[in-house]
Design an enzyme around this catalytic site. Structure first.
Site, PDB file in Angstrom:
ATOM      1  N   ASP A 215       0.858  -1.191   0.000  1.00 27.76           N
ATOM      2  CA  ASP A 215       0.000   0.000   0.000  1.00 27.76           C
ATOM      3  C   ASP A 215       0.894   1.241   0.000  1.00 27.76           C
ATOM      4  OD1 ASP A 215      -2.018   1.836   0.385  1.00 27.76           O
ATOM      5  OD2 ASP A 215      -2.956   0.780   2.058  1.00 27.76           O
ATOM      6  N   HIS A 309      -9.953  -1.128  -7.182  1.00 27.83           N
ATOM      7  CA  HIS A 309      -9.588   0.059  -6.396  1.00 27.83           C
ATOM      8  C   HIS A 309      -8.410   0.827  -7.014  1.00 27.83           C
ATOM      9  CE1 HIS A 309      -9.165   2.450  -2.697  1.00 27.83           C
ATOM     10  NE2 HIS A 309      -7.864   2.245  -2.795  1.00 27.83           N
TER      11      HIS A 309
HETATM   12  C1  HEM Z   1      -4.089   2.757  -4.176  1.00 30.04           C
HETATM   13  C2  HEM Z   1      -5.536  -0.011  -0.484  1.00 30.04           C
HETATM   14  C3  HEM Z   1      -8.607   3.464   0.925  1.00 30.04           C
HETATM   15  C4  HEM Z   1      -6.921   6.326  -2.558  1.00 30.04           C
HETATM   16  C5  HEM Z   1      -4.247   1.694  -3.329  1.00 30.04           C
HETATM   17  C6  HEM Z   1      -3.570   0.417  -3.453  1.00 30.04           C
HETATM   18  C7  HEM Z   1      -3.958  -0.345  -2.403  1.00 30.04           C
HETATM   19  C8  HEM Z   1      -4.903   0.427  -1.639  1.00 30.04           C
HETATM   20  C9  HEM Z   1      -3.506  -1.755  -2.079  1.00 30.04           C
HETATM   21  C10 HEM Z   1      -2.616   0.012  -4.591  1.00 30.04           C
HETATM   22  C11 HEM Z   1      -1.186   0.300  -4.297  1.00 30.04           C
HETATM   23  C12 HEM Z   1      -0.841   1.766  -4.224  1.00 30.04           C
HETATM   24  O1  HEM Z   1      -0.704   2.466  -5.242  1.00 30.04           O
HETATM   25  O2  HEM Z   1      -0.742   2.244  -3.094  1.00 30.04           O
HETATM   26  C13 HEM Z   1      -6.477   0.703   0.225  1.00 30.04           C
HETATM   27  C14 HEM Z   1      -7.143   0.226   1.404  1.00 30.04           C
HETATM   28  C15 HEM Z   1      -8.003   1.206   1.805  1.00 30.04           C
HETATM   29  C16 HEM Z   1      -7.879   2.296   0.865  1.00 30.04           C
HETATM   30  C17 HEM Z   1      -6.900  -1.122   2.047  1.00 30.04           C
HETATM   31  C18 HEM Z   1      -8.935   1.229   2.971  1.00 30.04           C
HETATM   32  C19 HEM Z   1      -8.804   0.488   4.046  1.00 30.04           C
HETATM   33  C20 HEM Z   1      -8.443   4.532   0.082  1.00 30.04           C
HETATM   34  C21 HEM Z   1      -9.152   5.788   0.179  1.00 30.04           C
HETATM   35  C22 HEM Z   1      -8.671   6.597  -0.801  1.00 30.04           C
HETATM   36  C23 HEM Z   1      -7.656   5.841  -1.525  1.00 30.04           C
HETATM   37  C24 HEM Z   1     -10.233   6.118   1.207  1.00 30.04           C
HETATM   38  C25 HEM Z   1      -9.048   8.015  -1.152  1.00 30.04           C
HETATM   39  C26 HEM Z   1     -10.255   8.511  -1.108  1.00 30.04           C
HETATM   40  C27 HEM Z   1      -5.977   5.614  -3.256  1.00 30.04           C
HETATM   41  C28 HEM Z   1      -5.157   6.199  -4.302  1.00 30.04           C
HETATM   42  C29 HEM Z   1      -4.356   5.174  -4.786  1.00 30.04           C
HETATM   43  C30 HEM Z   1      -4.691   3.985  -4.008  1.00 30.04           C
HETATM   44  C31 HEM Z   1      -5.172   7.652  -4.766  1.00 30.04           C
HETATM   45  C32 HEM Z   1      -3.308   5.259  -5.888  1.00 30.04           C
HETATM   46  C33 HEM Z   1      -3.905   5.350  -7.262  1.00 30.04           C
HETATM   47  C34 HEM Z   1      -2.851   5.634  -8.302  1.00 30.04           C
HETATM   48  O3  HEM Z   1      -2.278   6.720  -8.280  1.00 30.04           O
HETATM   49  O4  HEM Z   1      -2.599   4.764  -9.130  1.00 30.04           O
HETATM   50  N1  HEM Z   1      -5.058   1.662  -2.230  1.00 30.04           N
HETATM   51  N2  HEM Z   1      -6.943   1.952  -0.078  1.00 30.04           N
HETATM   52  N3  HEM Z   1      -7.549   4.609  -0.957  1.00 30.04           N
HETATM   53  N4  HEM Z   1      -5.672   4.295  -3.106  1.00 30.04           N
HETATM   54 FE1  HEM Z   1      -6.370   3.100  -1.644  1.00 30.04          FE
END
Ligand code: HEM
Length: 400
Positions: A215, A309
């Site tokens: 993450d 996601h």
């Molecule tokens: C990407 C997990 C909540 C925004 C990711 C990734 C994972 C992840 C595994 C892919 C790896 C990475 O690029 O970091 C989670 C989990 C969440 C959560 C487990 C809740 C428990 C959120 C929330 C937001 C968010 C609430 C914003 C409103 C993003 C963004 C990316 C991302 C902006 C990167 C997208 C990119 O630039 O390619 N998340 N996330 N996430 N997540 Fe989450």
């Protein structure tokens, strides 16, 4: 004598890498006394253009705390409090004792990359008669259909983020800052979090969360040309007291781990759109290979599902909206029925929440594959002013 001088805190020289591979801080000068390990010696500067605790790598231990000003406390008391807090933060981050009645809890340890970050909530400005200085960007976040927010654990006049690579150093700072609050402010809520300890993996890696995913892979990087513009209010930004500051969105997001862990690894990977083992996009390559959004399998189905996601949170799917995610995991025991109260203390940083968190969360709210495995339980939005210059306290440009 300071704790640093007493104990000869310095150890190895060079950069100390955080769990996510980010630079945590610079170690102190070579020592004449018994050297600390590089974890203890990690030191982050309190004074600077930006406050500490935003661009540094993830720390092993964290406390997020909100305070409300006491009845009768206004601008003058708030200014005095921020002055006390800044002095304490500066000293503890340098590995020195607290200014008054140090508890000795961090004795023998170096600063362990301690950072302390201060922010102001929407309600602070009414309490202090500073409504005219309240940034538009602090307007309350919209309601989201998936919110299950506990108001008692949300918002607050003042917010403090503490992070360190040692649990006792972090607790020591928490206690010192709470005592500094004195009669001026009362604790509103507190959340405790953790991340991987530095050195737990054979080489610095992107950290895993409690669902087991890497993450943070696609976080904006300080070396990127648009990093500052995405994360920080510009030097000439408004209001002027927020120059070089940032906005922190804090969400306590419970993970419904019993449901999540019933899924096969393949199903879990479809929810995110990335491989669990190494974080690579399902379209192939390694963790850093660009995701191919169009790639289809033999049956013509998208290999990165349309509601994955990591697909729908991308800046290019949200009109450029981007944020720096810098979370802690949390585990607050188990409910009566044995369900873990665990998840993510999601903290994200951006120059403007309407160009960062809000549009992305709106999108997630409309149909993210991850939504059914998580629950947003508390929320806060805080204006985090720029760093204090030498001799200045955090927020001085607002409060003086
Ligand atoms: C990407 C997990 C909540 C925004 C990711 C990734 C994972 C992840 C595994 C892919 C790896 C990475 O690029 O970091 C989670 C989990 C969440 C959560 C487990 C809740 C428990 C959120 C929330 C937001 C968010 C609430 C914003 C409103 C993003 C963004 C990316 C991302 C902006 C990167 C997208 C990119 O630039 O390619 N998340 N996330 N996430 N997540 Fe989450």
């Amino acid at each position: 004598l300071t704790r640093r001088k007493l104990l000869g805190t310095a150890g190895a020289t060079g950069l100390v890498l955080g769990a996510a591979g980010g630079v945590v801080g610079y170690t102190a000068q070579p020592s004449r006394a018994t050297p600390l390990t590089s974890v203890g010696a990690g030191q982050v500067m309190f004074h600077g253009k930006h406050q500490p605790g935003i661009t540094e790598g993830l720390q092993a231990r964290g406390h997020l705390v909100a305070f409300d000003l006491a009845a009768g406390a206004g601008r003058r008391e708030a200014a005095a409090l921020l002055r006390r807090w800044s002095q304490t933060a500066r000293r503890l981050m340098a590995g020195e004792a607290a200014p008054h009645d140090d508890t000795d809890v961090a004795r023998d340890a170096g600063p362990s990359s301690l950072t302390v970050t201060f922010g102001f909530g929407h309600s602070f400005f009414g309490r202090t008669g500073l409504e005219k200085q309240r940034p538009v960007a602090l307007d309350p976040l919209p309601d989201f259909s998936s919110d299950h927010l506990d108001k008692k654990r949300s918002d607050g006049d003042l917010w403090v983020q503490i992070g360190a690579n040692d649990a006792l150093v972090a607790f020591h700072a928490l206690r010192a800052l709470q005592k500094d609050a004195g009669d001026a402010a009362r604790l509103r809520w507190q959340m405790n979090g953790f991340n991987r300890s530095p050195g737990a993996t054979s080489h610095p890696m992107t950290a895993r969360n409690l669902m087991g995913q890497l993450d943070g892979t696609r976080n904006p990087k300080p070396r990127e040309a648009d990093f500052d513009q995405r994360v920080f209010v510009s030097e000439s930004g408004t209001p002027s007291w927020m120059a070089n500051g940032s906005y922190a969105v804090v969400r306590r997001i419970r993970m419904l781990l019993d449901d999540w862990e019933k899924l096969s690894v393949a199903a879990q990977e479809s929810v995110i759109g990335r491989r669990k083992s190494d974080g690579a996009a399902l379209s192939g390559g390694t963790e850093t290979t660009e995701m191919d959004l169009e790639k289809t399998d033999a049956k013509g189905n998208l290999v990165v599902p349309i509601n994955a996601h990591a697909r729908i949170t991308r800046p290019d799917q949200n009109g450029g909206a981007a944020m720096l995610r810098r979370p802690f995991s949390y585990h607050d025991g188990f409910d009566q029925d044995g369900v873990p109260d665990a998840g993510l203390l999601f903290v994200c940083w951006q120059a403007d929440p309407l160009r960062g968190f809000v549009p992305v969360q709106r999108k997630l709210d409309r149909g993210d594959a991850l939504s059914q495995y998580i629950r947003h339980e508390a929320s806060g939005l805080f204006a985090v002013p720029g760093g204090a210059a030498e001799g200045e306290y955090v927020g001085q440009r607002l409060l003086e």
